[in-house]
Design a protein around this motif. Structure first.
Motif: not given
Lengths: 127, 183
Positions: A60, A17, A24, A46
């Motif tokens: 992501v 992250l 991510i 998050l």
């Protein structure tokens, strides 16, 4: 914001992250007996990312070989945090990778896609 | 009625080509070891990737179901506290995952209702139920709402074939066979 990086094991995924890059990544296997314990720092990170001003664009990458039903709820929690980021006028795309012919993993991605209001991109990994 | 005979059940279930059998306590480490062992075996068998993944997925859910929801076995059998049986075999070219454990009579109805519901639903209905439970229900770290069983049925593409064998006034033996379709 400090990045969070967790090394993968045979039962848990590699997690990266990175707030600076707006990246991510969750890769590998997610089949622990106690998923809530594993995902807690991820969801907390998050939450902080979402509230402390995320990047304009968040990329992501979800590339899971296997995940169990215990993880499925936690993965949804991860996506719900990202949904919050997306809601605040930021671009978020979930790249859902699945191996060629792994229809179950594609379908799992589509299940999430239908629950969430966030763009998904299904990407087949060819051999 | 003849009383339930564990060894007889094992003998009956370990027919055909048997890849793995286990009888004893189900721990997290044991699950890791079984998964590792079976993955290596499947790897060496040149099996279709899709089938391999389905078998592995059903294995994970079956073993973790046992791990999370097991009842203590009857004292007479002098078995480990988390005693269960697990067998992976192959017959007519299809993989079968069998599990067995003792359950208290008062849990049978709930289990039976849940499995009957899953067996009654179509593929699309199972998908909807899965999503509904995933999204709406609070559940603990033990999983919950029967998501594991639904996932097993979805991945296997087959009905849950179960039996309850009365053991004594408090316990029955619960067996579950899942055949993984090779579609």
């Amino acid at each position: 914001m400090e990045p969070l990086s967790i090394e993968g094991t045979p039962k848990t995924p590699t997690v990266i992250l990175d707030a600076e890059k707006g990246k991510i990544e969750i890769k590998g296997r997610s089949i622990p007996e106690n998923s809530i314990e594993f995902y807690k720092p991820v969801v907390d990170w998050l939450e902080k990312y979402s509230s402390e001003g995320p990047k304009k664009t968040t990329e992501v990458i979800i590339q899971l070989e296997y995940f169990n039903t215990s993880s499925s709820k936690c993965i949804l929690d991860v996506f719900k945090k990202l949904e919050g980021v997306h809601k605040n006028d930021n671009e978020v795309v979930i790249n859902w990778y699945y191996e060629e012919d792994d229809e179950d993993m594609l379908e799992a991605g589509e299940d999430y896609q239908s629950i969430l209001k966030i763009p998904f991109k299904m990407i087949e990994i060819e051999d | 009625m003849t009383p339930f005979d564990l060894q007889q059940w094992i003998d009956k279930t370990t027919q055909g080509e048997v890849f793995a059998t286990y009888k004893g306590a189900i721990t997290a480490d044991l699950i890791s070891n079984i998964l590792n062992l079976i993955e290596n075996k499947l790897e060496g068998m040149n099996e279709d990737l899709k089938v391999k993944k389905k078998v592995f997925n059903v294995l994970v859910e079956s073993l973790q179901n046992l791990y999370h929801h097991i009842d203590e076995p009857p004292a007479e059998e002098e078995l480990d506290r988390n005693f269960a049986i697990f067998i992976l075999s192959k017959a007519d070219g299809r993989y079968k995952i069998s599990t067995g454990n003792f359950v208290r009579h008062d849990r049978i109805k709930m289990l039976r209702d849940r499995m009957d519901q899953i067996n009654y639903l179509s593929r699309d209905e199972l998908k909807s139920l899965y999503k509904l439970i995933l999204n709406n229900e609070e559940f603990s770290d033990k999983g919950g709402g029967g998501l594991g069983m639904i996932d097993i049925a979805r991945k296997a593409g087959n009905k849950l074939n179960y039996n309850f064998y009365p053991y004594n006034e408090k316990y029955s033996f619960f067996s579950l066979d899942v055949i993984v379709s090779d579609f």
